[in-house]
Design a protein around this motif. Structure first.
Motif, short mmCIF file in Angstrom:
data_model
loop_
_atom_site.label_atom_id
_atom_site.label_comp_id
_atom_site.label_asym_id
_atom_site.label_seq_id
_atom_site.Cartn_x
_atom_site.Cartn_y
_atom_site.Cartn_z
N THR A 102 0.87 -1.17 0.00
CA THR A 102 0.00 0.00 0.00
C THR A 102 0.92 1.23 0.00
O THR A 102 2.07 1.13 0.41
N PRO A 103 0.40 2.39 -0.47
CA PRO A 103 1.25 3.59 -0.47
C PRO A 103 1.81 3.90 0.92
O PRO A 103 2.94 4.36 1.06
N ARG A 104 1.01 3.60 1.93
CA ARG A 104 1.47 3.88 3.31
C ARG A 104 2.66 2.99 3.68
O ARG A 104 3.66 3.47 4.21
N GLU A 105 2.54 1.70 3.39
CA GLU A 105 3.66 0.79 3.66
C GLU A 105 4.89 1.20 2.86
O GLU A 105 6.00 1.16 3.36
N ALA A 106 4.64 1.58 1.60
CA ALA A 106 5.76 1.95 0.72
C ALA A 106 6.51 3.15 1.27
O ALA A 106 7.75 3.20 1.22
N SER A 107 5.76 4.12 1.82
CA SER A 107 6.43 5.32 2.33
C SER A 107 7.27 5.01 3.57
O SER A 107 8.14 5.79 3.94
N LEU A 108 7.02 3.86 4.18
CA LEU A 108 7.76 3.49 5.38
C LEU A 108 8.68 2.29 5.14
O LEU A 108 9.07 1.60 6.07
N THR A 109 9.02 2.07 3.89
CA THR A 109 9.94 0.99 3.53
C THR A 109 11.13 1.61 2.81
O THR A 109 10.96 2.26 1.78
N ALA A 110 12.30 1.45 3.38
CA ALA A 110 13.48 2.16 2.86
C ALA A 110 13.98 1.56 1.55
O ALA A 110 14.01 0.34 1.38
N GLY A 124 26.56 -12.52 6.56
CA GLY A 124 26.35 -12.06 5.19
C GLY A 124 24.88 -11.90 4.82
O GLY A 124 24.55 -11.75 3.65
N LEU A 125 24.02 -11.92 5.81
CA LEU A 125 22.59 -11.82 5.51
C LEU A 125 22.12 -10.37 5.39
O LEU A 125 22.67 -9.47 6.04
N SER A 126 21.12 -10.16 4.56
CA SER A 126 20.44 -8.88 4.47
C SER A 126 18.96 -9.23 4.31
O SER A 126 18.58 -9.86 3.33
N LEU A 127 18.17 -8.87 5.30
CA LEU A 127 16.78 -9.36 5.31
C LEU A 127 15.79 -8.26 4.97
O LEU A 127 16.05 -7.07 5.17
N ARG A 128 14.67 -8.72 4.42
CA ARG A 128 13.66 -7.76 3.95
C ARG A 128 13.07 -6.92 5.08
O ARG A 128 12.89 -5.72 4.93
N HIS A 129 12.75 -7.56 6.20
CA HIS A 129 12.05 -6.80 7.24
C HIS A 129 12.91 -5.69 7.83
O HIS A 129 12.39 -4.73 8.38
N TRP A 130 14.23 -5.76 7.68
CA TRP A 130 15.10 -4.69 8.20
C TRP A 130 14.81 -3.35 7.52
O TRP A 130 15.13 -2.30 8.06
N ARG A 131 14.25 -3.38 6.33
CA ARG A 131 13.98 -2.14 5.59
C ARG A 131 12.72 -1.42 6.06
O ARG A 131 12.46 -0.29 5.64
N ARG A 132 11.92 -2.08 6.84
CA ARG A 132 10.69 -1.43 7.29
C ARG A 132 11.03 -0.42 8.39
O ARG A 132 11.81 -0.73 9.30
N ALA A 133 10.40 0.75 8.29
CA ALA A 133 10.68 1.80 9.28
C ALA A 133 10.33 1.33 10.68
O ALA A 133 10.88 1.81 11.66
#
Ligand SMILES: [Zn+2]
Length: 283
Positions: A102-110, A124-133
């Motif tokens: 959603t636009p709201r989630e997108a604005s809070l995802t780096a 060496g991991l880089s995880l998706r949830h780390w990008r969430r504000a």
């Protein structure tokens, strides 16, 4: 320069170039892990094959030097090239990117990494949830995520601030995922105010995904403070309020005349309570 690659990537001259068909599979492959981000997995794939990210992408003939550019959108051709080289299904490659938001989630995802888990990053991991504000603790190992930049050393951050910021992060997640815009608006108003105290400018949604912990933690804590004390958060989050902060405070609420009046009243009372010494210091 792809001198670092172990496998020669020149196609045999006899083989015709078929559009969409990609270079030879890499000598080594690695299996993606749950919640792993495409760019992170590509880095591990590159390391397994003794090259860096840019060399790997050049070898795959993908027109970008940074894997992070693929995290939000990998086209079918690029997914096919990567899948072929790593000997996995293209659907698996696509599953490593962010799903529709959603636009709201997108604005809070780096768009770029701003925090990581020290423990998992070492592997060496880089995880998706780390990008969430709103991400605060690593969902894999439970370690608190740390910002990638920052003047504050970990031991300088007070336990109280961390406690409040963690609660603020939970509220931010609820707000981002709630149906209506009201919760998020309230959270962002608190962030705007916290930003003004930290003299940090820009969009409030960027402040909560700031790579500097002194900005991010303070703004998240303000969300939690605003919940329990909607108007008096000034007094809670700031040690003292000076004229600059007061102006910033008023600006944060300028579109809401009723709140503005109430906040202005509190700010003036705070100023009075501090007594004449402060007033003198401003002259
Ligand atoms: Zn972790």
């Amino acid at each position: 320069m792809d001198a670092g690659l172990v496998a020669p990537c020149e196609p045999p001259s006899a083989a015709p170039e078929v559009p969409g068909v990609k270079p030879h599979p890499l000598p080594k492959t690695v299996a993606p892990l749950p919640d792993e981000l495409l760019s992170g997995w590509l880095s591990r794939l590159a390391a397994a094959n003794y090259c860096d990210d840019a060399e790997l992408l050049a070898h795959l003939r993908i027109d970008t030097a940074h894997g992070t550019a693929l995290d939000f959108n990998v086209d079918a051709a690029a997914a096919a090239k990567i899948a072929n080289a790593a000997r996995i299904n293209p659907d698996v490659v696509r599953s490593l990117t962010f799903p529709a938001m959603t636009p709201r989630e997108a604005s809070l995802t780096a768009q770029m990494p701003f925090q990581h888990c020290m423990q998992c990053a070492r592997e060496g991991l880089s995880l998706r949830h780390w990008r969430r504000a709103w991400a605060f603790d690593c969902q894999v190992c439970g370690t608190r995520l740390v910002q990638t930049l920052g003047k504050l050393r970990e031991e300088q951050i007070s336990g109280k601030l961390i406690y409040r910021a963690r609660r603020g992060a939970e509220m931010l997640e609820c707000a981002a995922r709630s149906r209506g815009p009201k919760q998020l608006r309230r959270a962002m108003r608190a962030v705007t105010f916290a930003m003004s105290l930290k003299t940090f400018r820009g969009d409030p949604s960027f402040a909560v995904q700031n790579p500097r912990s002194e900005v991010r933690l303070f703004c998240l804590a303000a969300i939690a403070a605003a919940r329990s004390h909607p108007l008096a958060k000034a007094a809670i989050v700031s040690k003292s309020i000076d004229d600059y902060a007061r102006v910033a405070l008023l600006r944060a609420f300028e579109k809401e005349p009723r709140l503005l009046a109430a906040v202005d009243h509190i700010a003036q009372r705070c100023a009075r309570n501090r007594g004449p010494m402060t007033a003198v210091s401003h002259n």
